[in-house]
Design a protein around this motif. Structure first.
Motif, short mmCIF file in Angstrom:
data_model
loop_
_atom_site.label_atom_id
_atom_site.label_comp_id
_atom_site.label_asym_id
_atom_site.label_seq_id
_atom_site.Cartn_x
_atom_site.Cartn_y
_atom_site.Cartn_z
N ILE A 147 0.86 -1.18 0.00
CA ILE A 147 0.00 0.00 0.00
C ILE A 147 0.90 1.23 0.00
CG2 ILE A 147 -1.84 1.25 1.18
CD1 ILE A 147 -2.50 -1.35 2.65
N SER A 148 0.66 2.12 -0.94
CA SER A 148 1.47 3.33 -1.02
C SER A 148 0.61 4.49 -1.50
CB SER A 148 2.66 3.13 -1.97
OG SER A 148 2.21 2.87 -3.29
N GLY A 149 1.12 5.69 -1.30
CA GLY A 149 0.38 6.85 -1.78
C GLY A 149 0.93 8.14 -1.19
N GLN A 150 0.25 9.22 -1.50
CA GLN A 150 0.62 10.55 -1.00
C GLN A 150 -0.63 11.30 -0.60
OE1 GLN A 150 3.98 11.31 -4.39
NE2 GLN A 150 3.65 13.01 -2.98
N PHE A 151 -0.60 11.97 0.55
CA PHE A 151 -1.69 12.86 0.89
C PHE A 151 -1.23 14.32 0.87
CE2 PHE A 151 -0.10 10.68 4.69
CZ PHE A 151 0.40 11.72 5.44
N HIS A 152 0.00 14.52 0.37
CA HIS A 152 0.53 15.86 0.11
C HIS A 152 1.70 15.68 -0.85
CE1 HIS A 152 2.67 19.69 0.79
NE2 HIS A 152 1.48 20.16 1.11
N ASP A 153 2.01 16.75 -1.58
CA ASP A 153 3.11 16.67 -2.53
C ASP A 153 4.43 16.29 -1.86
OD1 ASP A 153 1.39 17.35 -4.54
OD2 ASP A 153 1.94 19.47 -4.57
N ARG A 154 4.56 16.62 -0.58
CA ARG A 154 5.81 16.35 0.12
C ARG A 154 5.67 15.32 1.25
NH1 ARG A 154 10.08 19.56 -0.96
NH2 ARG A 154 9.73 21.33 -2.38
N ILE A 155 4.55 14.63 1.29
CA ILE A 155 4.36 13.58 2.31
C ILE A 155 3.85 12.33 1.62
CG2 ILE A 155 3.20 12.92 4.44
CD1 ILE A 155 2.92 15.86 5.12
N ARG A 156 4.57 11.25 1.75
CA ARG A 156 4.18 9.99 1.13
C ARG A 156 4.31 8.87 2.16
NH1 ARG A 156 9.52 9.02 -2.79
NH2 ARG A 156 10.97 8.46 -1.09
N TYR A 157 3.66 7.77 1.89
CA TYR A 157 3.71 6.64 2.80
C TYR A 157 3.83 5.33 2.00
CZ TYR A 157 -1.23 6.56 1.50
OH TYR A 157 -2.39 6.56 0.78
N TYR A 158 4.32 4.32 2.69
CA TYR A 158 4.49 3.01 2.05
C TYR A 158 4.35 1.93 3.12
CZ TYR A 158 6.58 -0.88 -0.49
OH TYR A 158 6.80 -2.09 -1.09
N THR A 159 3.61 0.86 2.79
CA THR A 159 3.40 -0.24 3.73
C THR A 159 3.54 -1.56 2.98
OG1 THR A 159 1.86 1.10 5.03
CG2 THR A 159 1.82 -1.28 5.39
N GLU A 160 4.28 -2.47 3.58
CA GLU A 160 4.42 -3.83 3.05
C GLU A 160 4.02 -4.79 4.16
OE1 GLU A 160 7.92 -6.92 1.51
OE2 GLU A 160 8.38 -4.81 1.84
N ILE A 161 2.97 -5.57 3.91
CA ILE A 161 2.41 -6.47 4.92
C ILE A 161 2.56 -7.91 4.46
CG2 ILE A 161 0.37 -7.10 6.26
CD1 ILE A 161 -0.68 -4.28 5.76
#
Length: 465
Positions: A147-161
């Motif tokens: 699961i990955s994505g961005q909720f701001h141009d300079r903030i992103r997240y990534y999850t590997e389960i």
């Protein structure tokens, strides 16, 4: 006045005779007429009551205003008015409900659009088959959700389960958020993949060309190795064709569980039995809290030339005991060469990695080290284009792979003071597309670690989406 004589009252004889004569002449006709009139009159009056009664029955009754019939009529009219009011109220509420439903659907649609733009779902899977000499064959596997994505141009997240196939326990291998500040400095926090060695950072099975991991990544560097913490990373250009990258983290660090295994305590993972198949794999925290207050520092830096050659250096240092400041110190060196634009050689890829850990205050083990070297040759014979392997794919490929690996654990738990393993692997894989691969390989093993001296055949199918 005197009385008139009787003869003055009676008609004359001549008149009586005339009257008698007329009466006698009219008698037959008059008699028949009277009889017909009588019959008609009788028939009329016989039928008249029936007709009158029928008309009275067909005419609606006209009850009085206070009669039960009139009250019943009033109740029906009142009921009709109430039904009309309920129907009007129902239509009004239905209209309002439809408006609210439309508003909710619109918000849901907007949220779904935002979710689709800001969140990306993916995953990868692996099904492998193992057949080692004198061991039972088995299927193994892995399923992971990305699961990955961005909720701001300079903030992103990534999850590997890791979904826990086939062991039944799901766990997070990575789960972090990045604050992107500049090209050369960015901040990261969460469940971090430890930047020690290249293989630990690039462990996805669909990206690897062999099913089994090298022994140095299984017993020396405990791949897959994740921990809770914070870190910084970035890229620094050093020229038109050279750039440097770094990734440094402060994490909870390794524990002393491996020493418990070697000492054979009742709290060890072997239940008090001294295990010879030891290493740092059991020393990972399992994303639990730190067993001491001394945080570990780990990092990796690289130099990249022409995006074809990469050299990486990693380091690790941290306390591992609850009541002592004894340290585990690790170093690693990795390299990857991908020649481009050179006929024949551009189809080759060379990879190598070396890792070593020294453990203060421990004799079982006291140090661990190992390495692997791997050469890939990617090719595709033209005659396969017209076969089922190439007919429906734009850029299929076959890769011939050779790998040599070695690991050594210096430990007082072994009679010779060390445990070693040497592995040589020859493999071939087929990729109809980049993110789907079928692998087959054969291993030649010798030593005292997990593979011991058992040769074996392995095959797998893995995919990334």
């Amino acid at each position: 006045m005197g009385h008139l004589p009787p003869q003055a009252i009676s008609p004359p004889d001549s008149e009586r005779r005339s009257l008698k004569h007329r009466h006698n002449n009219a008698s037959p006709f008059r008699s028949r007429t009277s009889r017909a009139v009588s019959i008609l009159t009788l028939l009329f009056f016989s039928a008249c009551p029936t007709l009158l009664f029928a008309q009275l029955q067909n005419q609606p009754s006209q009850p009085s205003s206070g009669s039960p019939e009139n009250l019943k009529g009033d109740s029906i009219e009142e009921l009709k008015r109430k039904v009309e009011q309920i129907e009007k109220q129902y239509k009004k509420e239905l209209s309002e409900l439809q408006e609210r439903l439309g508003s909710v659907e619109k918000r849901q649609s907007t949220f779904a659009d935002e979710l689709g733009q800001n969140v990306k779902l993916g995953g990868y899977g692996l099904v492998s088959f193992e057949n080692y000499k004198d061991r039972k064959t088995t299927y193994d596997g892995k399923m992971e959700l990305l699961i990955s994505g961005q909720f701001h141009d300079r903030i992103r997240y990534y999850t590997e389960i890791d979904l826990g196939v086939p062991h039944g326990t799901a766990e997070v291998e990575q789960g972090y958020v990045d604050l992107l500040l500049t090209q050369s400095f960015n901040f990261r926090a969460g469940v971090l993949l430890t930047p020690f060695g290249k293989f630990n950072l690039d462990h996805f099975d669909p990206r690897q060309d062999l099913t089994d991991r090298p022994v140095v990544a299984r017993r020396i560097t405990p791949t897959t190795w994740s921990d809770l913490g914070v870190g910084a990373f970035g890229m620094v250009p050093l020229g038109d064709t050279v750039k440097a990258t770094y990734d440094i983290q402060v994490i909870n660090g390794l524990t002393d569980r491996f020493t418990a295994v070697s000492q054979g305590t009742l709290g060890s993972s072997t239940g008090g039995v001294v295990a010879q198949d030891i290493g740092l794999r059991d020393a990972r925290t399992g994303l639990r809290t730190d067993n001491n207050g001394n945080k570990a520092v780990v990092g990796r830096g690289t130099l990249k030339f022409l995006d074809q050659y990469e050299i990486g250096v990693s380091g690790y240092r941290g306390a591992y005991k609850e009541t002592s400041n004894d340290q585990i110190v690790g170093t690693s060196l990795d390299a990857e060469f991908r020649p481009r634009g050179i006929p024949f050689w551009e189809d080759f890829v060379f990879k190598a990695e070396y890792a070593r850990f020294d453990i203060e205050g421990s004799s079982a083990p006291s140090s661990l080290w190992g390495y692997y070297a791997q050469l890939n040759y990617r090719f595709w014979p033209a005659f396969l284009n017209q076969t089922v392997l190439g007919r429906h794919f734009s850029s299929p490929a076959l890769t011939l792979v050779g790998r040599y690996g070695y690991a050594r654990i210096n430990t007082a738990a072994a009679s010779e003071g060390k445990l070693t393993e040497t592995t040589t692997v020859i493999g071939l894989n087929y990729r109809p597309v980049q993110d789907y691969v079928i692998k087959v390989e054969y291993q030649f093993n010798s030593g005292q670690l997990e593979r011991k001296s058992l040769d074996g055949f392995l095959a797998s199918v893995s995919w990334l989406f």
